[in-house]
Design a protein around this motif. Structure first.
Motif, PDB file in Angstrom:
ATOM      1  N   ALA A 163       0.850  -1.189   0.000  1.00 29.77           N
ATOM      2  CA  ALA A 163       0.000   0.000   0.000  1.00 29.77           C
ATOM      3  C   ALA A 163       0.884   1.236   0.000  1.00 29.77           C
ATOM      4  O   ALA A 163       1.992   1.225   0.542  1.00 29.77           O
ATOM      5  N   PRO A 164       0.421   2.323  -0.633  1.00 29.36           N
ATOM      6  CA  PRO A 164       1.241   3.529  -0.658  1.00 29.36           C
ATOM      7  C   PRO A 164       1.521   4.030   0.752  1.00 29.36           C
ATOM      8  O   PRO A 164       0.640   4.012   1.621  1.00 29.36           O
ATOM      9  N   ALA A 165       2.758   4.441   0.968  1.00 29.03           N
ATOM     10  CA  ALA A 165       3.129   4.959   2.276  1.00 29.03           C
ATOM     11  C   ALA A 165       2.415   6.277   2.531  1.00 29.03           C
ATOM     12  O   ALA A 165       2.158   7.055   1.605  1.00 29.03           O
ATOM     13  N   ILE A 166       2.081   6.523   3.779  1.00 31.53           N
ATOM     14  CA  ILE A 166       1.456   7.786   4.143  1.00 31.53           C
ATOM     15  C   ILE A 166       2.524   8.869   4.101  1.00 31.53           C
ATOM     16  O   ILE A 166       3.557   8.756   4.762  1.00 31.53           O
ATOM     17  N   PRO A 167       2.333   9.944   3.308  1.00 32.81           N
ATOM     18  CA  PRO A 167       3.321  11.014   3.250  1.00 32.81           C
ATOM     19  C   PRO A 167       3.594  11.599   4.635  1.00 32.81           C
ATOM     20  O   PRO A 167       2.737  11.573   5.521  1.00 32.81           O
ATOM     21  N   ALA A 168       4.790  12.147   4.795  1.00 33.90           N
ATOM     22  CA  ALA A 168       5.212  12.623   6.114  1.00 33.90           C
ATOM     23  C   ALA A 168       4.271  13.687   6.670  1.00 33.90           C
ATOM     24  O   ALA A 168       3.959  13.680   7.872  1.00 33.90           O
ATOM     25  N   ASP A 169       3.804  14.614   5.813  1.00 37.77           N
ATOM     26  CA  ASP A 169       2.925  15.668   6.346  1.00 37.77           C
ATOM     27  C   ASP A 169       1.581  15.108   6.788  1.00 37.77           C
ATOM     28  O   ASP A 169       0.973  15.601   7.748  1.00 37.77           O
ATOM     29  N   TYR A 170       1.137  14.038   6.139  1.00 32.63           N
ATOM     30  CA  TYR A 170      -0.115  13.418   6.550  1.00 32.63           C
ATOM     31  C   TYR A 170       0.079  12.539   7.786  1.00 32.63           C
ATOM     32  O   TYR A 170      -0.834  12.400   8.614  1.00 32.63           O
ATOM     33  N   GLN A 171       1.252  11.935   7.927  1.00 27.21           N
ATOM     34  CA  GLN A 171       1.530  11.190   9.149  1.00 27.21           C
ATOM     35  C   GLN A 171       1.503  12.131  10.352  1.00 27.21           C
ATOM     36  O   GLN A 171       1.009  11.779  11.436  1.00 27.21           O
ATOM     37  N   ALA A 172       1.987  13.353  10.133  1.00 28.56           N
ATOM     38  CA  ALA A 172       1.945  14.355  11.198  1.00 28.56           C
ATOM     39  C   ALA A 172       0.509  14.726  11.552  1.00 28.56           C
ATOM     40  O   ALA A 172       0.202  15.009  12.719  1.00 28.56           O
ATOM     41  N   ALA A 209      -0.632  20.542   8.154  1.00 28.32           N
ATOM     42  CA  ALA A 209      -0.310  20.673   9.576  1.00 28.32           C
ATOM     43  C   ALA A 209      -1.156  21.751  10.236  1.00 28.32           C
ATOM     44  O   ALA A 209      -1.629  21.583  11.372  1.00 28.32           O
ATOM     45  N   ASP A 210      -1.354  22.862   9.538  1.00 26.83           N
ATOM     46  CA  ASP A 210      -2.157  23.953  10.097  1.00 26.83           C
ATOM     47  C   ASP A 210      -3.621  23.536  10.236  1.00 26.83           C
ATOM     48  O   ASP A 210      -4.284  23.850  11.236  1.00 26.83           O
ATOM     49  N   LEU A 211      -4.145  22.842   9.225  1.00 28.60           N
ATOM     50  CA  LEU A 211      -5.540  22.399   9.289  1.00 28.60           C
ATOM     51  C   LEU A 211      -5.743  21.432  10.449  1.00 28.60           C
ATOM     52  O   LEU A 211      -6.748  21.521  11.172  1.00 28.60           O
ATOM     53  N   ALA A 212      -4.800  20.518  10.639  1.00 25.16           N
ATOM     54  CA  ALA A 212      -4.918  19.561  11.751  1.00 25.16           C
ATOM     55  C   ALA A 212      -4.891  20.285  13.089  1.00 25.16           C
ATOM     56  O   ALA A 212      -5.664  19.967  14.003  1.00 25.16           O
ATOM     57  N   ALA A 213      -3.993  21.275  13.221  1.00 22.37           N
ATOM     58  CA  ALA A 213      -3.907  22.024  14.470  1.00 22.37           C
ATOM     59  C   ALA A 213      -5.195  22.800  14.737  1.00 22.37           C
ATOM     60  O   ALA A 213      -5.644  22.910  15.888  1.00 22.37           O
ATOM     61  N   LYS A 214      -5.812  23.337  13.676  1.00 23.28           N
ATOM     62  CA  LYS A 214      -7.058  24.079  13.843  1.00 23.28           C
ATOM     63  C   LYS A 214      -8.224  23.152  14.191  1.00 23.28           C
ATOM     64  O   LYS A 214      -9.140  23.548  14.924  1.00 23.28           O
TER      65      LYS A 214
END
Length: 305
Positions: free
Chosen positions: A28-37, A144-149
């Protein structure tokens, strides 16, 4: 003759099966680093497919009944948010949060207070105890900003879940009494088993919906689905139909003609073109009869309409 939408769905299902046989040998495609965050920030699990990160927010703390009949969490109480890339590497975020009545306004204030959008608030069921509502959220920016919000809103849900009294141990799940192969044949698309629920999800590839360059596909919420639970002789179905304006009345007629109950008609997204209307339905009875009602609605969808 099969309707064009149904033929497209069957062709897509065939391609999916072919891809699955190839994918069995492909990681399966690896989860990109920004999405893992994003997953780390939200404290949730998710998966990355079709260029979309989908984050699961199931309300496993809720014990919902519909007309005094227990409804499993996968039957319609699994919230989610999804992220995908748009123009300039910015992300589009869309999601659907599952909330009780007293959670709605605190969570809405948390979402709005962080500069995110609330694009819809609605029910999926009648006769549900406790009453459950669905809040659609939206945002644009760096992942990252959307997740923090979004985190303060998710934290409120987490607090409720943590305060919930530990539920009594559930009885061991019985093997499904549904003939899922028959349901897939009737509806025309394979589904997925999740506990006691068999769910069929169908995208709308005929609707080219984009936001700031991002493709709004099935994993971003542009889909039709049907969830079945119970047994062949006595099942429940609940679902959602994504429609163009001109498809609404034909779909309503098909579902009501099949004896299925309409519980909501609304939008999920704002500012999109073309506009998409979503309809929620519910029914009980023999599983095959319910599936034929779902199929009748599907046959009213597609580019020819």
């Amino acid at each position: 003759m099969a309707h064009p939408f149904t033929r497209a769905a069957l062709a897509l299902a065939g391609l999916t099966l072919i891809a699955a046989s190839v994918g069995a040998q492909t990681p399966a495609p690896a989860i990109p680093a920004d999405y893992q965050a994003v997953l780390t920030t939200l404290g949730r699990q998710g998966d990355f497919k079709d260029r979309v990160l989908k984050v699961n927010i199931p309300r496993v703390d809720l014990r919902v009944t519909i007309r005094q009949r227990p409804a499993p969490t996968p039957f319609g109480f699994g919230g989610w948010v999804a992220f995908t890339k748009g123009d300039g590497g910015m992300d589009v975020m869309m999601g659907d949060l599952v909330l009780t009545e007293d959670e709605v306004n605190p969570v809405m204030s948390a979402v709005l207070g962080q500069g995110l959008d609330v694009t819809a608030l609605h029910n999926h069921f009648f006769w549900d105890t406790p009453r459950i509502y669905y809040m659609h959220v939206h945002g644009m920016g760096a992942a990252a900003d959307l997740a923090a919000k979004l985190k303060p809103a998710i934290a409120l849900i987490d607090q409720v879940m943590a305060r919930a009294a530990a539920p009594a141990p559930a009885a061991p799940a019985a093997a499904t009494a549904l003939d899922t192969a028959a349901l897939a044949r009737i509806v025309g698309t394979e589904g997925e088993q999740n506990g006691a629920v068999y769910k069929i999800t169908i995208g709308r590839p005929d609707i080219d919906l984009r936001e700031h360059g991002a493709a709004i596909n099935a994993r971003m919420g542009l889909n039709t689905w049907a969830a079945f639970t119970g047994g062949d002789a006595d099942a429940m179905v609940a679902g959602d139909v994504a429609m163009r304006d001109a498809e609404v009345t034909p779909v309503l007629r098909a579902l009501r003609g099949a004896g299925l109950e309409i519980v909501a008609i609304h939008h999920h997204m704002t500012g999109t073109a073309p506009g998409v209307i979503f309809l929620h339905y519910y029914g009980t009875g023999p599983a095959a009869t319910l599936a034929r009602g779902v199929r009748a609605a599907l046959d009213r969808l597609g580019p020819a309409r």
